[in-house]
Scaffold this motif. Sequence first.
Motif, PDB file in Angstrom:
ATOM      1  N   UNK A 155      70.750  45.674  53.604  1.00 51.31           N
ATOM      2  CA  UNK A 155      71.046  45.109  52.279  1.00 51.31           C
ATOM      3  C   UNK A 155      70.027  44.395  51.450  1.00 51.31           C
ATOM      4  N   UNK A 156      69.205  44.352  52.127  1.00 51.31           N
ATOM      5  CA  UNK A 156      67.966  43.073  51.619  1.00 51.31           C
ATOM      6  C   UNK A 156      67.092  43.773  50.426  1.00 51.31           C
ATOM      7  N   UNK A 157      67.172  45.033  50.274  1.00 52.18           N
ATOM      8  CA  UNK A 157      66.266  45.786  49.177  1.00 52.18           C
ATOM      9  C   UNK A 157      64.985  45.972  49.401  1.00 52.18           C
ATOM     10  N   UNK A 158      64.363  44.751  49.558  1.00 50.80           N
ATOM     11  CA  UNK A 158      62.942  44.813  49.798  1.00 50.80           C
ATOM     12  C   UNK A 158      62.848  43.497  50.854  1.00 50.80           C
ATOM     13  N   UNK A 159      61.581  43.633  51.820  1.00 51.54           N
ATOM     14  CA  UNK A 159      61.645  42.819  52.752  1.00 51.54           C
ATOM     15  C   UNK A 159      60.488  41.849  52.208  1.00 51.54           C
ATOM     16  N   UNK A 160      60.806  40.364  52.089  1.00 53.65           N
ATOM     17  CA  UNK A 160      59.929  39.484  51.700  1.00 53.65           C
ATOM     18  C   UNK A 160      58.640  39.661  52.393  1.00 53.65           C
ATOM     19  N   UNK A 161      57.556  39.646  51.619  1.00 55.41           N
ATOM     20  CA  UNK A 161      56.038  39.777  51.942  1.00 55.41           C
ATOM     21  C   UNK A 161      55.602  40.996  51.824  1.00 55.41           C
ATOM     22  N   UNK A 162      56.416  41.980  51.245  1.00 50.85           N
ATOM     23  CA  UNK A 162      56.058  43.206  50.936  1.00 50.85           C
ATOM     24  C   UNK A 162      55.222  43.422  49.721  1.00 50.85           C
ATOM     25  N   UNK A 163      54.375  44.533  49.435  1.00 47.66           N
ATOM     26  CA  UNK A 163      54.188  45.588  50.189  1.00 47.66           C
ATOM     27  C   UNK A 163      53.476  45.497  51.613  1.00 47.66           C
ATOM     28  N   UNK A 164      53.803  46.212  52.481  1.00 46.79           N
ATOM     29  CA  UNK A 164      53.101  46.491  53.913  1.00 46.79           C
ATOM     30  C   UNK A 164      52.407  47.799  54.373  1.00 46.79           C
ATOM     31  N   UNK A 165      51.370  47.671  54.866  1.00 42.49           N
ATOM     32  CA  UNK A 165      50.654  48.894  55.241  1.00 42.49           C
ATOM     33  C   UNK A 165      51.391  49.809  56.252  1.00 42.49           C
ATOM     34  N   UNK A 166      51.976  49.171  57.028  1.00 42.73           N
ATOM     35  CA  UNK A 166      52.728  49.711  58.108  1.00 42.73           C
ATOM     36  C   UNK A 166      53.871  49.010  58.661  1.00 42.73           C
ATOM     37  N   UNK A 167      55.081  49.805  59.170  1.00 47.45           N
ATOM     38  CA  UNK A 167      56.230  49.353  59.795  1.00 47.45           C
ATOM     39  C   UNK A 167      56.411  49.524  61.200  1.00 47.45           C
ATOM     40  N   UNK A 168      56.647  48.885  61.945  1.00 44.01           N
ATOM     41  CA  UNK A 168      56.939  49.118  63.315  1.00 44.01           C
ATOM     42  C   UNK A 168      58.297  48.668  63.900  1.00 44.01           C
ATOM     43  N   UNK A 169      59.224  49.327  64.730  1.00 41.44           N
ATOM     44  CA  UNK A 169      60.551  49.007  65.247  1.00 41.44           C
ATOM     45  C   UNK A 169      60.773  49.594  66.663  1.00 41.44           C
ATOM     46  N   UNK A 170      61.214  48.448  67.493  1.00 43.80           N
ATOM     47  CA  UNK A 170      61.470  48.864  69.021  1.00 43.80           C
ATOM     48  C   UNK A 170      62.912  48.698  69.150  1.00 43.80           C
ATOM     49  N   UNK A 171      63.344  50.144  69.344  1.00 44.29           N
ATOM     50  CA  UNK A 171      64.822  50.203  69.647  1.00 44.29           C
ATOM     51  C   UNK A 171      65.844  49.561  68.914  1.00 44.29           C
ATOM     52  N   UNK A 172      65.618  49.760  67.659  1.00 46.88           N
ATOM     53  CA  UNK A 172      66.602  49.163  66.568  1.00 46.88           C
ATOM     54  C   UNK A 172      67.197  50.170  65.562  1.00 46.88           C
ATOM     55  N   UNK A 173      66.490  51.148  65.173  1.00 45.55           N
ATOM     56  CA  UNK A 173      67.002  52.112  64.213  1.00 45.55           C
ATOM     57  C   UNK A 173      68.093  52.659  64.590  1.00 45.55           C
TER      58      UNK A 173
END
Length: 281
Positions: free
Chosen positions: A105-123
């Motif tokens: 729901x946050x729309x855009x993550x503060x600090x964007x834009x990013x070059x890459x995104x990582x997620x461990x066991x969250x999706x």
Amino acid sequence: MAGVAESRARNADFWDRAAPGWIRHAERQDALGRPLGAAAIDRLRVGPGERVLDVGCGCGGTTAELAAAVGPTGVAVGVDLSEAMVAAARLRFPGPRFVTGDIETMGVVPGAPFDAAFSRMTMMLLADPVAGLTTIARSLHPGGRLAATVFRDAGAVPWLSAAVLGAAPHVGHLPPLPLGDEPGPFAFADPARITRVLTAAGFGDVLVEPEDVTLDTPDTPEAVAEWLIEVGPAGAAYRAAEAGARASARSGAARLLAPFRIPGAGYRLPTGLWLVTAELD
């Protein structure tokens, strides 16, 4: 969308209750749980000067690892739903930036834009994974890349059910088991669903590959049992139980985890993952 709203509320409540266990075991989770995300970090190949987002950062260990990879000229931002875990992450790792918020729901993550995104066991835990991944897509540069891990099916992670079933008879009421596509450890068992979700969120070049890892632990049955109980669905009920019930829960979990133990050497916990990679169209 009432179902999604209710699921988000359940998620928020669950993680509020789960946070104390994750905070207590943060060092153990960083060390012993690293294989759960290592393949995605390796595949993401972040380098000095890059800006990287860690979705579902928990107590900050993976964000700190990514921060070390991008170096002082780069930026690492971790985001998590749990305010308590984000507060713990800030105390543990003063270098990266940590943000509390619902990625859906946050729309855009503060600090964007990013070059890459990582997620461990969250999706797999998101109430509306298309919404969550759409936020990630909005927060990336064009051509930005994503690497993530999720569990495969329950048969590929046999120790997880062993820890829960061993503890359950000795503690209070547990949350209902998720069904079908409801958020939970095996919501992304079907690789076709993963591809559909990422494509709907705007990603292309989606690749879903099986990855088999092993979590190696010391030969400390009570400590291993407590760790797996506390970071799992029985954690809140375990912490609320009387001391005797907690001891019985640890014994019950250790008994069912015994097939994975090599006395004198430790536990070898086989874990089947999907390694998910994609790029922003």
